[in-house]
Design a protein around this motif. Structure first.
Motif, PDB file in Angstrom:
ATOM      1  N   PHE A  14     -11.486  -0.313  -1.983  1.00 39.03           N
ATOM      2  CA  PHE A  14     -11.149  -1.149  -3.135  1.00 39.03           C
ATOM      3  C   PHE A  14     -12.382  -1.467  -3.977  1.00 39.03           C
ATOM      4  N   LEU A  19     -12.161   2.279  -8.795  1.00 33.82           N
ATOM      5  CA  LEU A  19     -10.770   2.142  -9.228  1.00 33.82           C
ATOM      6  C   LEU A  19     -10.674   2.135 -10.752  1.00 33.82           C
ATOM      7  N   PHE A  52       0.138   3.449 -10.848  1.00 31.59           N
ATOM      8  CA  PHE A  52      -1.096   2.836 -10.334  1.00 31.59           C
ATOM      9  C   PHE A  52      -0.786   1.780  -9.272  1.00 31.59           C
ATOM     10  N   GLN A  53       0.339   1.110  -9.460  1.00 27.57           N
ATOM     11  CA  GLN A  53       0.739   0.132  -8.446  1.00 27.57           C
ATOM     12  C   GLN A  53       1.022   0.842  -7.114  1.00 27.57           C
ATOM     13  N   PHE A  55      -0.199   3.609  -6.177  1.00 28.09           N
ATOM     14  CA  PHE A  55      -1.488   4.094  -5.681  1.00 28.09           C
ATOM     15  C   PHE A  55      -2.172   3.005  -4.848  1.00 28.09           C
ATOM     16  N   LEU A  56      -2.204   1.798  -5.408  1.00 29.30           N
ATOM     17  CA  LEU A  56      -2.833   0.693  -4.682  1.00 29.30           C
ATOM     18  C   LEU A  56      -2.096   0.399  -3.381  1.00 29.30           C
ATOM     19  N   GLU A  57      -0.776   0.376  -3.459  1.00 36.33           N
ATOM     20  CA  GLU A  57       0.011   0.083  -2.256  1.00 36.33           C
ATOM     21  C   GLU A  57      -0.259   1.115  -1.167  1.00 36.33           C
ATOM     22  N   HIS A  60      -3.588   0.500   0.312  1.00 38.11           N
ATOM     23  CA  HIS A  60      -3.535  -0.716   1.122  1.00 38.11           C
ATOM     24  C   HIS A  60      -2.988  -0.422   2.511  1.00 38.11           C
ATOM     25  N   LYS A  61      -2.084   0.542   2.585  1.00 35.36           N
ATOM     26  CA  LYS A  61      -1.477   0.883   3.871  1.00 35.36           C
ATOM     27  C   LYS A  61      -2.249   1.997   4.576  1.00 35.36           C
ATOM     28  N   GLN A  63      -2.730   4.877   3.341  1.00 37.84           N
ATOM     29  CA  GLN A  63      -2.124   6.158   2.992  1.00 37.84           C
ATOM     30  C   GLN A  63      -2.697   6.645   1.662  1.00 37.84           C
TER      31      GLN A  63
END
Lengths: 189, 766
Positions: A14, A19, A52-53, A55-57, A60-61, A63
């Motif tokens: 992050f 980013l 993009f959301q 992508f972040l999710e 975060h996992k 993946q």
């Protein structure tokens, strides 16, 4: 490629600069792709934000993309576009609400370009989503067939076939039949 | 330009698109980075990880099992009690297309709200009436062929196939139904719903036998085993295929991690011999060495076939170049067919006991017309049926690998609009075929072995989604329109459908409707019809219908003539303003009596003529017109008495989506795509209030006293806000998906809403 892998590694932590670089690199291309698929500015903007959301999710996992970030992002965009088209059948009901004029051009040029551009957009609209995807990704975004195959969950051969058929359809739409007795002119959009 | 190659010309044209809104791009970037910061500070917890979660769920399940079993939470699916409550109807083919009366009983006068809705009493507002039968998703024959069940946004309609004219038995569902199936022994009817559950109903009495909490996210597809003992289901978010005991509801098998992404499971089918279960979707495929010499993973359309007894994957069928839209086993279980989004049907031979693997298709039947949306094998013949976009329904001889018949889409010369058929199913005896369309009609054919099949029945009991509504100024009727151009009018006192209107031509698109004040005349803005601005007398009143002289107006990009994207009347109905779609004349003011134009607003040297006007209001002051465009953050205020005069009102950071004005014209509300709302003083055009994230933005409506504002959401809910305190009073639940338009009746006692769920609902105080 190395720099992209490095960028991805930083993104997984992050790192804001990484980013931001990813966002700045891919926002417009993704928007362009989604605009051509949905034909609507706000829908394209909303779906681009959603890419993009996602992508972040995914990051975060733990993946998300391992190597080919561009293909991963376009794959998500493609899924979102297909879902959108299925949900609202936008292809059939799309208003021509786009601003098509370059303000720097003269009015005659405006009218000409607007007319020709609209014809292309209308012709694109008559392609299947997969055919449209191949045309946009290959010609506009410069992706390789292998990358497109990955995005479309398909094979390289199938991508080539889709491209061939899409171009044939576009030609049929955009190039007038030759008048009998006259030679076939160069393609005119 | 002509010196460029064709590909270059296409590419250049593709570059010429509208730029995204810089402010929105900037806001998206900021949100993206802010979310990233939040995620960095809040790492994904172990229990959230899919693998960890799987183990924890397994552990929890074992624990529950040990302490005594499962608890099934059963949520009622309500059955409508009598035929009197069901007004879905079958229209004989020789009648005009019509929309349909409400599902709910016609309310008595006492039930209709008698008091105006205000901010003080809004918390007591309830649904009083409902019009329209909702949208439909699919159809399924009962095993004995005596029933045809149609399921949709609101529930299930069981038709008696010996008499389609009789009103069907209706079972209401409070969740959206994605798929349905009869058990082969006929005792159960199962539905897969948006809340992730699989519900089993007793077919003889229609009551709920069992609710299985089957999937995270939505449950999408269903299939019963031939012995009716087990049922399989697929989910979207969990990407799994699960097999359940019909008797106990216990999960018997889970096939998970076979599909590539949440949206990728497309179809599910049990083999008629009960040995295998097939699911179609997108699958991660590893190719050791591909044609270009690389080994790689790719995601491809695939049909996965599992052996149910052995609980293992026996084959993966590949070779398709598009997503799969339909899946079917042949009656002898020896073949599997899949239709795809391009134009092909693929057929594979399945070996004895399904063990033999042949993952390249045996046959590829190519429909040269359009995207295929579904297929079905005849239970008695070597025939496949397919449906495709554009309305083509075809029969194929599998042996001859060619189409044998294209079924007629007309009855006695009557045009049947059937543009988007999405499913097809043979009756159990193979003598009938049902196909259904996203826009409502279900057509049933008598299948002829000699190739002259004919339409037996058309069921038009379902609506296209409603997108616009208008209430007459005496509050006696409400009109609602659908995107494909149907308009229905209901009597608000009796709840009866009093009139309906449909376009003369196919491929129409309805933009707007508006009642003329103190009149039953309805203005209609339409693309693709005979006229782009039409007037319809909804009650055959004999009132003179004006003919608007639109010929002189110049559409800019569309060659079909003038199209009114929005229409609005002034308070006494003497004037009307229309917004041209794709027209250089952005607004035109009309004298209603003569049909002659009084003036136009044309913004020279502006590209704004390429935008659509998305909302338009004629102010109660009789002279001001306020409108918004699809890609604009500003309101445009036009003085219709001085056509040269207009000014912009700016304040929104996002594109303005909808506007509403109070009955006295002193305050206007506008909401943007970011769901931020501004209240404006129309005397000064200063902001009175700015409210962020109000929950919706697809439509706005003020109560008659201007103190209550209704805001429509994409989720189907309606939010009622107190304007003075700027606080949410209550939320109205009812629509199952996006609310598209709203209007308060002129006496203020009712709020009327339309939705993509195919209903119009009337809300008020009991």
């Amino acid at each position: 490629m190395e720099s992209e892998i490095q960028l991805l590694r930083q993104a997984r932590e992050f790192n804001e600069e990484a980013l931001a670089a990813i966002f700045d690199t891919y926002y417009r291309p993704l928007y362009r792709y989604l605009y051509h698929q949905t034909g609507h500015v706000q829908t394209a903007e909303d779906l681009t934000a959603k890419v993009f959301q996602r992508f972040l999710e995914a990051l975060h996992k733990g993946q998300g993309p391992e190597k080919n970030l561009k293909a991963w992002l376009f794959k998500v965009a493609h899924h979102l576009a297909i879902d959108e088209l299925r949900r609202f059948a936008l292809r059939d009901h799309m208003p021509l609400d786009e601003q098509l004029i370059d303000v720097k051009l003269g009015m005659d040029e405006h009218l000409y370009i607007t007319h020709e551009t609209e014809r292309v957009h209308l012709a694109l609209n008559k392609l299947t989503p997969q055919q449209r995807a191949v045309i946009i990704l290959h010609f506009l975004e410069g992706l390789e067939n292998a990358e497109i195959a990955h995005i479309l969950h398909s094979t390289i051969g199938a991508v080539k076939a889709l491209q061939h058929r899409a171009l044939a359809t576009l030609r049929r739409q955009l190039i007038p039949d030759p008048v009998e007795g006259e030679p076939n002119e160069q393609p005119v959009l | 330009m002509n010196n460029q190659s064709f590909e270059e010309q296409i590419t250049n044209a593709m570059r010429n698109i509208p730029e995204p809104n810089p402010a929105k791009e900037s806001a998206t970037r900021a949100t993206f980075l802010a979310e990233a910061r939040h995620m960095r500070e809040h790492p994904y917890r172990l229990w959230q990880h899919p693998h960890s979660r799987k183990w924890m769920i397994a552990a929890a399940a074992i624990l529950i099992f040990l302490i005594g079993g499962f608890a099934l939470s059963v949520q009622n699916i309500r059955q409508a009690n009598s035929d009197a409550t069901v007004q879905a109807e079958v229209i004989p083919p020789d009648n005009n297309p019509s929309l349909h009366q409400g599902l709910t009983p016609t309310p008595t006068q006492e039930q209709i709200g008698a008091s105006p809705i205000t901010a003080e009493n809004a918390a007591q507002v309830v649904e009083l009436q409902r019009f329209g039968t909702g949208t439909m998703n699919g159809a399924v024959w009962s095993p004995d062929g005596k029933e045809l069940a149609l399921y949709g946004a609101l529930g299930i309609w069981f038709y008696d196939t010996s008499d389609f004219d009789t009103a069907p038995r209706f079972v209401e569902s409070d969740t959206y139904i994605n798929d349905a199936a009869y058990s082969p022994n006929g005792s159960l009817f199962a539905v897969a719903t948006n809340d992730g559950s699989v519900n089993l109903l007793e077919t003889n009495i229609g009551t709920l036998k069992m609710k299985i909490e089957a999937h995270q996210g939505r449950a999408l597809h269903l299939a019963f085993s031939p012995d009716s003992q087990i049922i399989a289901s697929t989910g979207d978010e969990d990407k799994s295929v699960r097999v359940w005991s019909v008797e106990t509801g216990r999960e018997l098998i889970v096939f998970s991690d076979f599909f590539a992404n949440p949206m990728s499971v497309e179809a599910l089918s049990f083999s008629p011999d009960g040995i295998t279960l097939a699911a179609a979707g997108m699958r991660d495929i590893y190719t050791p060495v591909d044609r270009e010499g690389f080994s790689r993973w790719s995601v491809q359309p695939a049909v996965l076939v599992w052996d149910i007894e052995q609980k293992n994957l026996v084959t993966t069928l590949l070779g398709m170049d598009e997503r799969i839209s339909g899946l079917a086993y042949s009656n002898d279980s020896k073949q599997i067919a899949a239709s795809t989004w391009n134009d092909s049907i693929y057929i594979w031979n399945i070996g004895k006991n399904s063990a033999a693997i042949q993952n390249e298709p045996l046959i590829s039947l190519r429909d040269s017309v359009n995207q295929l949306n579904g297929i079905d094998y005849s239970p008695t013949e070597d025939i496949l049926a397919s449906v495709s976009f554009g309305g083509q329904v075809q029969l194929w001889s599998v042996a001859d690998q060619e189409t044998t018949e294209t079924l007629p889409i007309e009855f006695d010369g009557e045009y049947i609009r059937f543009d988007n058929p999405v499913g097809v199913e043979f009756s159990p005896d193979g003598q009938k075929l049902a196909a259904w369309d996203l826009d409502g009609p279900v057509i049933i054919w008598n299948i002829s072995p000699t190739g002259d099949s004919s339409v037996a029945t058309i069921i038009r009991a379902f609506n296209d989604p409603f997108t616009v509504i208008s209430a007459s100024s005496d509050d006696s009727r409400v009109a609602a329109g659908t995107q494909i151009g149907y308009v229905a009018v209901w009597d608000l006192q009796t709840g009866e459908l009093t009139a309906n209107w449909s376009p003369d031509e196919p491929n129409t698109f309805l933009y707007d409707i508006q009642f003329k004040p103190n009149s039953p005349l309805l203005a209609i803005g339409l693309q693709g019809g005979e006229k782009g601005l039409d007037i319809w007398d909804t009650s055959n009143s004999g009132e003179t219908v004006p003919e608007f002289a639109t010929d002189y107006l110049n559409p800019t990009t569309i060659s079909t003539g003038y199209i009114a994207a929005q229409v609005a009347f002034n308070p006494d109905g003497s004037q009307m303003v229309s917004a041209g779609a794709f027209s250089e004349d952005i607004l035109t003011l009309w004298d209603v009596a003569s049909g002659e134009p009084r003036g136009s607003l044309n913004i020279p040297n502006s590209s704004s003529s390429f935008y659509l006007i998305s909302d338009l209001i004629f102010s109660p002051d009789n002279k001001t017109v306020i409108f918004v465009q699809t890609e604009s953050r500003a309101l445009i205020v036009w003085d219709s008495t001085n056509p040269e005069e207009y000014h912009l009102v700016e304040g929104h950071s996002g594109y303005v989506r909808a506007i509403a004005i109070t009955a006295d014209g002193t305050m206007l509300a506008s909401v943007d795509m970011e769901q931020n709302l501004i209240l404006w003083d129309t005397a000064t055009w200063q902001e009175i209030a700015y409210i962020k994230h109000i929950g919706g933005n697809s439509a706005l409506a003020f109560s008659q006293d201007g103190q209550l504002l209704a805001i429509a959401g994409y989720d189907g809910e309606i939010y009622l806000w107190n304007v003075s305190s700027q606080s949410l009073v209550t939320t109205l639940h009812g629509h199952t998906t996006q609310v598209t338009d709203m209007v308060f009746t002129h006496d203020g006692t009712r709020l009327i809403s339309s939705s993509f769920d195919g209903t119009v609902r009337v809300w008020g105080l009991q």
